[in-house]
Design an enzyme around this catalytic site. Sequence first.
Site, PDB file in Angstrom:
ATOM      1  N   ASN A  87       9.371  -5.008  -2.106  1.00 53.28           N
ATOM      2  CA  ASN A  87       9.198  -4.614  -3.604  1.00 53.28           C
ATOM      3  C   ASN A  87       7.910  -5.641  -3.724  1.00 53.28           C
ATOM      4  OD1 ASN A  87      11.466  -3.096  -3.325  1.00 53.28           O
ATOM      5  ND2 ASN A  87      12.713  -4.526  -4.463  1.00 53.28           N
ATOM      6  N   VAL A  88       7.241  -5.021  -4.761  1.00 52.43           N
ATOM      7  CA  VAL A  88       5.986  -5.827  -5.321  1.00 52.43           C
ATOM      8  C   VAL A  88       6.255  -6.261  -6.927  1.00 52.43           C
ATOM      9  CG1 VAL A  88       4.606  -4.217  -3.772  1.00 52.43           C
ATOM     10  CG2 VAL A  88       5.091  -3.196  -5.909  1.00 52.43           C
ATOM     11  N   ASP A  89       7.496  -5.997  -7.168  1.00 51.39           N
ATOM     12  CA  ASP A  89       7.604  -6.340  -8.671  1.00 51.39           C
ATOM     13  C   ASP A  89       7.900  -7.675  -8.879  1.00 51.39           C
ATOM     14  OD1 ASP A  89      10.360  -6.845  -7.809  1.00 51.39           O
ATOM     15  OD2 ASP A  89      10.922  -4.921  -8.299  1.00 51.39           O
ATOM     16  N   HIS A 121       4.732  -6.017   1.141  1.00 53.49           N
ATOM     17  CA  HIS A 121       3.865  -4.954   0.699  1.00 53.49           C
ATOM     18  C   HIS A 121       3.027  -5.535  -0.583  1.00 53.49           C
ATOM     19  CE1 HIS A 121       6.574  -1.569   2.386  1.00 53.49           C
ATOM     20  NE2 HIS A 121       5.982  -2.312   3.338  1.00 53.49           N
ATOM     21  N   CYS A 133     -15.298  -9.059  -1.388  1.00 52.93           N
ATOM     22  CA  CYS A 133     -15.061 -10.704  -0.715  1.00 52.93           C
ATOM     23  C   CYS A 133     -13.538 -10.871  -0.605  1.00 52.93           C
ATOM     24  CB  CYS A 133     -15.735 -11.723  -1.723  1.00 52.93           C
ATOM     25  SG  CYS A 133     -14.621 -11.978  -3.355  1.00 52.93           S
ATOM     26  N   CYS A 144     -14.358  -8.809  -9.736  1.00 57.11           N
ATOM     27  CA  CYS A 144     -14.190  -9.967  -9.111  1.00 57.11           C
ATOM     28  C   CYS A 144     -14.808 -11.077 -10.052  1.00 57.11           C
ATOM     29  CB  CYS A 144     -15.072 -10.076  -7.622  1.00 57.11           C
ATOM     30  SG  CYS A 144     -14.850 -11.601  -6.802  1.00 57.11           S
ATOM     31  N   CYS A 184     -20.397 -11.997  -6.681  1.00 59.45           N
ATOM     32  CA  CYS A 184     -19.760 -11.017  -5.833  1.00 59.45           C
ATOM     33  C   CYS A 184     -19.506  -9.759  -6.975  1.00 59.45           C
ATOM     34  CB  CYS A 184     -18.307 -11.373  -5.458  1.00 59.45           C
ATOM     35  SG  CYS A 184     -17.558 -10.027  -4.892  1.00 59.45           S
ATOM     36  N   SER A 190      15.429   2.785   1.591  1.00 57.95           N
ATOM     37  CA  SER A 190      15.598   4.123   2.416  1.00 57.95           C
ATOM     38  C   SER A 190      15.630   3.905   4.040  1.00 57.95           C
ATOM     39  CB  SER A 190      14.798   5.303   1.877  1.00 57.95           C
ATOM     40  OG  SER A 190      13.569   4.742   1.839  1.00 57.95           O
ATOM     41  N   GLU A 222      23.843   5.015  -1.174  1.00 55.82           N
ATOM     42  CA  GLU A 222      24.139   6.250  -0.429  1.00 55.82           C
ATOM     43  C   GLU A 222      23.611   5.972   1.104  1.00 55.82           C
ATOM     44  OE1 GLU A 222      22.054   9.067  -2.456  1.00 55.82           O
ATOM     45  OE2 GLU A 222      20.370   8.707  -1.529  1.00 55.82           O
TER      46      GLU A 222
HETATM   47  C1  BJW Z   1      20.189   1.650  -4.346  1.00 53.25           C
HETATM   48  C2  BJW Z   1      20.374   1.384  -5.831  1.00 53.25           C
HETATM   49  C3  BJW Z   1      21.194   0.495  -6.034  1.00 53.25           C
HETATM   50  C4  BJW Z   1      19.109   2.754  -5.545  1.00 53.25           C
HETATM   51  N1  BJW Z   1      21.882  -0.288  -5.203  1.00 53.25           N
HETATM   52  N2  BJW Z   1      20.790   0.574  -3.468  1.00 53.25           N
HETATM   53  C5  BJW Z   1       5.630   4.885  12.363  1.00 53.25           C
HETATM   54  C6  BJW Z   1       6.116   6.170  12.515  1.00 53.25           C
HETATM   55  C7  BJW Z   1       5.865   7.024  11.524  1.00 53.25           C
HETATM   56  C8  BJW Z   1       4.871   6.628  10.386  1.00 53.25           C
HETATM   57  C9  BJW Z   1       4.339   5.422  10.473  1.00 53.25           C
HETATM   58  C10 BJW Z   1       4.802   4.516  11.258  1.00 53.25           C
HETATM   59  N3  BJW Z   1       4.107   3.411  11.384  1.00 53.25           N
HETATM   60  C11 BJW Z   1       3.414   3.227  10.079  1.00 53.25           C
HETATM   61  C12 BJW Z   1       3.857   4.510   9.576  1.00 53.25           C
HETATM   62  C13 BJW Z   1       3.047   5.197   8.400  1.00 53.25           C
HETATM   63  C14 BJW Z   1       3.473   4.490   7.261  1.00 53.25           C
HETATM   64  C15 BJW Z   1       4.845   5.088   7.171  1.00 53.25           C
HETATM   65  O1  BJW Z   1       5.916   4.309   7.314  1.00 53.25           O
HETATM   66  N4  BJW Z   1       5.415   6.229   6.925  1.00 53.25           N
HETATM   67  C16 BJW Z   1       6.623   6.677   6.503  1.00 53.25           C
HETATM   68  C17 BJW Z   1       6.782   7.215   5.218  1.00 53.25           C
HETATM   69  C18 BJW Z   1       7.189   7.549   7.701  1.00 53.25           C
HETATM   70  N5  BJW Z   1       3.332   3.162   7.212  1.00 53.25           N
HETATM   71  C19 BJW Z   1       2.366   2.663   6.726  1.00 53.25           C
HETATM   72  O2  BJW Z   1       1.265   3.174   6.389  1.00 53.25           O
HETATM   73  C20 BJW Z   1       2.332   1.108   6.559  1.00 53.25           C
HETATM   74  N6  BJW Z   1       1.311   0.745   7.240  1.00 53.25           N
HETATM   75  C21 BJW Z   1       1.074   0.554   8.735  1.00 53.25           C
HETATM   76  O3  BJW Z   1       2.259   0.728   9.447  1.00 53.25           O
HETATM   77  O4  BJW Z   1      -0.073   0.420   9.072  1.00 53.25           O
HETATM   78  C22 BJW Z   1      -0.395   0.930  10.669  1.00 53.25           C
HETATM   79  C23 BJW Z   1      -0.226   2.153  10.850  1.00 53.25           C
HETATM   80  C24 BJW Z   1      -0.603   2.925   9.780  1.00 53.25           C
HETATM   81  C25 BJW Z   1      -0.634   4.431  10.170  1.00 53.25           C
HETATM   82  C26 BJW Z   1       0.081   4.906  11.054  1.00 53.25           C
HETATM   83  C27 BJW Z   1       0.261   4.073  11.966  1.00 53.25           C
HETATM   84  C28 BJW Z   1       0.385   2.608  11.747  1.00 53.25           C
HETATM   85  C29 BJW Z   1       2.022   0.663   5.017  1.00 53.25           C
HETATM   86  C30 BJW Z   1       3.319   0.778   4.278  1.00 53.25           C
HETATM   87  C31 BJW Z   1       3.133   0.508   2.890  1.00 53.25           C
HETATM   88  C32 BJW Z   1       4.149   1.137   1.997  1.00 53.25           C
HETATM   89  N7  BJW Z   1       3.800   1.142   0.643  1.00 53.25           N
HETATM   90  C33 BJW Z   1       4.683   1.466  -0.360  1.00 53.25           C
HETATM   91  C34 BJW Z   1       3.836   1.661  -1.604  1.00 53.25           C
HETATM   92  C35 BJW Z   1       3.641   0.466  -2.316  1.00 53.25           C
HETATM   93  C36 BJW Z   1       2.724   0.801  -3.466  1.00 53.25           C
HETATM   94  C37 BJW Z   1       3.369   0.493  -4.587  1.00 53.25           C
HETATM   95  O5  BJW Z   1       4.340  -0.076  -4.899  1.00 53.25           O
HETATM   96  O6  BJW Z   1       3.006   0.833  -5.614  1.00 53.25           O
HETATM   97  O7  BJW Z   1       5.635   0.435  -0.466  1.00 53.25           O
HETATM   98  S1  BJW Z   1       5.456   2.931   0.207  1.00 53.25           S
HETATM   99  C38 BJW Z   1       6.761   2.558  -0.863  1.00 53.25           C
HETATM  100  O8  BJW Z   1       8.004   2.895   0.054  1.00 53.25           O
HETATM  101  C39 BJW Z   1       6.887   1.156  -1.225  1.00 53.25           C
HETATM  102  C40 BJW Z   1       8.116   0.455  -0.692  1.00 53.25           C
HETATM  103  O9  BJW Z   1       7.882  -0.756  -0.631  1.00 53.25           O
HETATM  104  C41 BJW Z   1       8.436   1.357   0.511  1.00 53.25           C
HETATM  105  C42 BJW Z   1       9.842   1.423   0.893  1.00 53.25           C
HETATM  106  O10 BJW Z   1      10.675   2.054  -0.124  1.00 53.25           O
HETATM  107  P1  BJW Z   1      11.865   1.608  -0.480  1.00 53.25           P
HETATM  108  O11 BJW Z   1      11.824   0.488  -0.947  1.00 53.25           O
HETATM  109  O12 BJW Z   1      12.922   2.014   0.686  1.00 53.25           O
HETATM  110  O13 BJW Z   1      12.366   2.610  -1.670  1.00 53.25           O
HETATM  111  P2  BJW Z   1      13.028   4.174  -1.554  1.00 53.25           P
HETATM  112  O14 BJW Z   1      12.690   4.693  -2.907  1.00 53.25           O
HETATM  113  O15 BJW Z   1      12.664   4.831  -0.504  1.00 53.25           O
HETATM  114  O16 BJW Z   1      14.608   3.914  -1.454  1.00 53.25           O
HETATM  115  C43 BJW Z   1      15.585   2.930  -2.471  1.00 53.25           C
HETATM  116  C44 BJW Z   1      16.865   3.140  -1.717  1.00 53.25           C
HETATM  117  O17 BJW Z   1      17.426   2.269  -2.647  1.00 53.25           O
HETATM  118  C45 BJW Z   1      17.366   4.339  -1.556  1.00 53.25           C
HETATM  119  O18 BJW Z   1      17.919   4.488  -0.206  1.00 53.25           O
HETATM  120  C46 BJW Z   1      18.602   4.319  -2.673  1.00 53.25           C
HETATM  121  O19 BJW Z   1      19.714   5.240  -2.044  1.00 53.25           O
HETATM  122  C47 BJW Z   1      18.960   3.116  -2.665  1.00 53.25           C
HETATM  123  N8  BJW Z   1      19.404   2.736  -3.970  1.00 53.25           N
HETATM  124  N9  BJW Z   1      19.520   2.436  -6.339  1.00 53.25           N
HETATM  125  C48 BJW Z   1      21.723  -0.218  -3.751  1.00 53.25           C
HETATM  126  N10 BJW Z   1      21.531   0.329  -7.646  1.00 53.25           N
HETATM  127 ZN    ZN Z   2     -15.436 -10.690  -4.680  1.00 54.55          ZN
END
Ligand code: BJW
Ligand code: ZN
EC number: 2.3.1.-
Length: 292
Positions: free
Chosen positions: A130-132, A147, A158, A196, A201, A240, A266
């Site tokens: 999380n970024v919050d 993240h 820079c 910046c 810069c 997730s 879930e």
């Molecule tokens: C509750 C609840 C309650 C609800 N109690 N539970 C290998 C295989 C395939 C693809 C890739 C791979 N390696 C890298 C990739 C590409 C990509 C990726 O993973 N894609 C997938 C979608 C397949 N990854 C990247 O690009 C990463 N970079 C990287 O690895 O670089 C090298 C590379 C690049 C490309 C290819 C290969 C290598 C960087 C990932 C950065 C993620 N950034 C984000 C956006 C941030 C921006 C922002 O916030 O503005 O981060 S994406 C978004 O998803 C955010 C989150 O941190 C992240 C994870 O999501 P999260 O937290 O799991 O949320 P949800 O909504 O998905 O799930 C919520 C869950 O809560 C659910 O399960 C609900 O049931 C539950 N819930 N209420 C308990 N009350």
């Molecule tokens: Zn700068």
Amino acid sequence: MCIRLITPISRPTVICSFPRIMALRQSSDMSKFKEVLKSAKEIVILSGAGISAESGIPTFRGAGGFWRKFQASALATPGAFKTSPSLVWEFYHYRREVASKAEPNAGHKAIAKYEAKYGKIKKITVITQNVDGLHGRAGSKNLIELHGNLFKTRCTKCNEVVTNLNNPICEALAGRGAPDENVAGSDIPEQALPHCRRHSCRALLRPHIVWFGENLDYEVLQRAEAAISTCDLCLVVGTSSIVYPAAMFAPQAADRGAIVAEFNIEPTPATPNFHFYFQGPCGTTLPVALSD
Ligand code: BJW
Ligand code: ZN
């Protein structure tokens, strides 16, 4: 001796001191979990958007994961920022406002309380996607923000990273960022967006967030991997488990012999690989799980 329940043994296991208490299938038995927690010496808590849902912050893949007509994942990319820094800054201005008005909930607080109580006798690391900033505001100290953080900026030239709590972050963003899907496109001139502070810069700033397709910060990733590679218990909370590399962490820990407990409303694709699964809002399940 450590008991491996679900994941096949493929590599040497960690030596751990858990009592032989677990059946050969996934458990939702809270008292068994508490025994494991008590014996654990190195604990990682890996959280995702679900832990902040009860603070009013929408998850990514839930119904609230849209801003205007865009899915959040469409804006969280370097390409989207290149095409329209104005639109992406409006999106992040909105997210900063939502996060700054939100308060840490019972889930964040239960983790921080556990850390404060046991952090001197156990190694406890919170790794959040999380970024919050809510874990930090709840009082978590050994915190890895995988993240990035909504309240940090990074210079596109820079690379200087700065904490910035100003609201709005620049004058041009005042009154912008409305999430309504009927709001017309975004047209703030680039020179009016955050720049910046360095005189030499003055380049465009971006949110210090890891977008899709971008590498995670090397040192941040190293710290997270180090914690995952030695923990004997991992709690996976409100994620997730589909975004990499974070999605690999808990399976890696389980594969090494650590016990993994998932807390989610879930099941996720990763649930079958974990030893414990506690279904329900983590603002309810975590305070129970982490209390004495
Ligand atoms: C509750 C609840 C309650 C609800 N109690 N539970 C290998 C295989 C395939 C693809 C890739 C791979 N390696 C890298 C990739 C590409 C990509 C990726 O993973 N894609 C997938 C979608 C397949 N990854 C990247 O690009 C990463 N970079 C990287 O690895 O670089 C090298 C590379 C690049 C490309 C290819 C290969 C290598 C960087 C990932 C950065 C993620 N950034 C984000 C956006 C941030 C921006 C922002 O916030 O503005 O981060 S994406 C978004 O998803 C955010 C989150 O941190 C992240 C994870 O999501 P999260 O937290 O799991 O949320 P949800 O909504 O998905 O799930 C919520 C869950 O809560 C659910 O399960 C609900 O049931 C539950 N819930 N209420 C308990 N009350
Ligand atoms: Zn700068």
